[in-house]
Design an enzyme around this catalytic site. Structure first.
Site, mmCIF file in Angstrom:
data_model
loop_
_atom_site.group_PDB
_atom_site.id
_atom_site.type_symbol
_atom_site.label_atom_id
_atom_site.label_comp_id
_atom_site.label_asym_id
_atom_site.label_seq_id
_atom_site.Cartn_x
_atom_site.Cartn_y
_atom_site.Cartn_z
ATOM 1 N N GLY A 46 0.833 -1.196 0.000
ATOM 2 C CA GLY A 46 0.000 0.000 0.000
ATOM 3 C C GLY A 46 0.864 1.240 0.000
ATOM 4 O O GLY A 46 1.984 1.221 0.512
ATOM 5 N N GLN A 51 2.978 10.052 1.080
ATOM 6 C CA GLN A 51 4.264 9.350 1.153
ATOM 7 C C GLN A 51 5.178 9.658 -0.028
ATOM 8 O O GLN A 51 6.362 9.340 -0.003
ATOM 9 C CB GLN A 51 4.040 7.832 1.238
ATOM 10 C CG GLN A 51 3.403 7.404 2.546
ATOM 11 C CD GLN A 51 3.260 5.903 2.610
ATOM 12 O OE1 GLN A 51 2.324 5.344 2.053
ATOM 13 N NE2 GLN A 51 4.198 5.229 3.253
ATOM 14 N N CYS A 88 5.514 -0.034 7.218
ATOM 15 C CA CYS A 88 5.163 1.159 6.455
ATOM 16 C C CYS A 88 6.389 1.582 5.662
ATOM 17 O O CYS A 88 7.500 1.598 6.220
ATOM 18 C CB CYS A 88 4.740 2.269 7.415
ATOM 19 S SG CYS A 88 4.283 3.793 6.583
ATOM 20 N N LEU A 89 6.190 1.933 4.393
ATOM 21 C CA LEU A 89 7.338 2.322 3.560
ATOM 22 C C LEU A 89 8.001 3.598 4.073
ATOM 23 O O LEU A 89 9.157 3.858 3.749
ATOM 24 C CB LEU A 89 6.907 2.493 2.098
ATOM 25 C CG LEU A 89 6.425 1.213 1.404
ATOM 26 C CD1 LEU A 89 6.022 1.501 -0.028
ATOM 27 C CD2 LEU A 89 7.483 0.128 1.447
ATOM 28 N N HIS A 130 -4.751 1.379 7.359
ATOM 29 C CA HIS A 130 -3.413 1.990 7.410
ATOM 30 C C HIS A 130 -3.278 3.092 6.348
ATOM 31 O O HIS A 130 -2.806 4.194 6.643
ATOM 32 C CB HIS A 130 -2.360 0.891 7.205
ATOM 33 C CG HIS A 130 -0.940 1.372 7.232
ATOM 34 N ND1 HIS A 130 -0.068 1.071 8.236
ATOM 35 C CD2 HIS A 130 -0.240 2.149 6.356
ATOM 36 C CE1 HIS A 130 1.109 1.648 7.986
ATOM 37 N NE2 HIS A 130 1.023 2.300 6.846
ATOM 38 N N GLU A 131 -3.719 2.802 5.128
ATOM 39 C CA GLU A 131 -3.569 3.789 4.041
ATOM 40 C C GLU A 131 -4.491 4.990 4.248
ATOM 41 O O GLU A 131 -4.106 6.130 3.978
ATOM 42 C CB GLU A 131 -3.817 3.139 2.676
ATOM 43 C CG GLU A 131 -2.844 2.029 2.312
ATOM 44 C CD GLU A 131 -1.378 2.363 2.580
ATOM 45 O OE1 GLU A 131 -0.975 3.519 2.404
ATOM 46 O OE2 GLU A 131 -0.645 1.454 3.001
ATOM 47 N N HIS A 134 -3.015 7.412 6.621
ATOM 48 C CA HIS A 134 -2.024 8.291 5.991
ATOM 49 C C HIS A 134 -2.676 9.550 5.434
ATOM 50 O O HIS A 134 -2.114 10.640 5.507
ATOM 51 C CB HIS A 134 -1.330 7.581 4.823
ATOM 52 C CG HIS A 134 -0.113 6.814 5.196
ATOM 53 N ND1 HIS A 134 0.996 7.400 5.750
ATOM 54 C CD2 HIS A 134 0.180 5.494 5.074
ATOM 55 C CE1 HIS A 134 1.922 6.461 5.952
ATOM 56 N NE2 HIS A 134 1.451 5.299 5.562
HETATM 57 CO CO CO Z 1 2.255 3.410 5.654
#
Ligand code: CO
Length: 163
Positions: A46, A51, A88-89, A130-131, A134
């Protein structure tokens, strides 16, 4: 199509307010394509626009081939609570056990402006949650204990300093 640079915590872009998307044009489709490319390049499942430094309400998810573009997503119902390990990236190499709803109902548009309502449970619920977090400026680090948060902050600051 292009791989964009992923913003790593504590990059301010991760906390900015995001704008609602009103135009479903080729530019939006190109952005979604770039987001998928960027996500795959980092082996993610995701990625949300903040991000990559873009303050707009769009995220992409590819969980076991279930590919989704979420435009202006809203969680309209949630139920239960589970603890799962999330990554998470924007926090490379960090995996933490955090709580998230067991079941959620999500309403969103896709990149063509078509509306979707989905009820999700299991790990899919966790990924969507989660997304969407963000897009509201909420991060993994906000959902751990204060002690853990202090530790992660220090760790991420040290990493930023090492570069
Ligand atoms: Co994330």
């Amino acid at each position: 199509m292009a791989v964009r640079t992923v913003c790593v915590y504590p990059d301010a872009a991760l906390r900015r307010d995001t704008e609602e998307i009103t135009v479903f044009d080729d530019e939006l489709k190109a952005l979604a394509a770039d987001m998928f490319d960027t996500m795959y390049a980092s082996d993610g499942i995701g990625l949300a626009a903040p991000q990559i430094g873009i303050s707009k309400k769009i995220a992409v998810i590819d969980y076991h081939g279930d590919k989704n573009v979420l435009v202006n997503p809203v969680i309209t119902a949630e139920e239960g609570c589970v603890t799962r390990e999330e990554g998470c990236l924007s926090f490379p190499g960090i995996y933490e056990k955090v709580e998230s709803p067991e079941k959620i109902t999500v309403e969103y548009s896709d990149e063509n402006g078509e509306k979707h309502i989905r009820e999700l449970d299991g790990f899919a619920a966790c990924v969507f949650h989660h997304e969407i977090d963000h897009l509201n400026g909420h991060l993994l680090i906000d959902r751990v204990s204060p002690l853990k948060r202090a530790f992660l902050k220090k760790k991420m600051a040290k990493r930023a300093g090492d570069k």
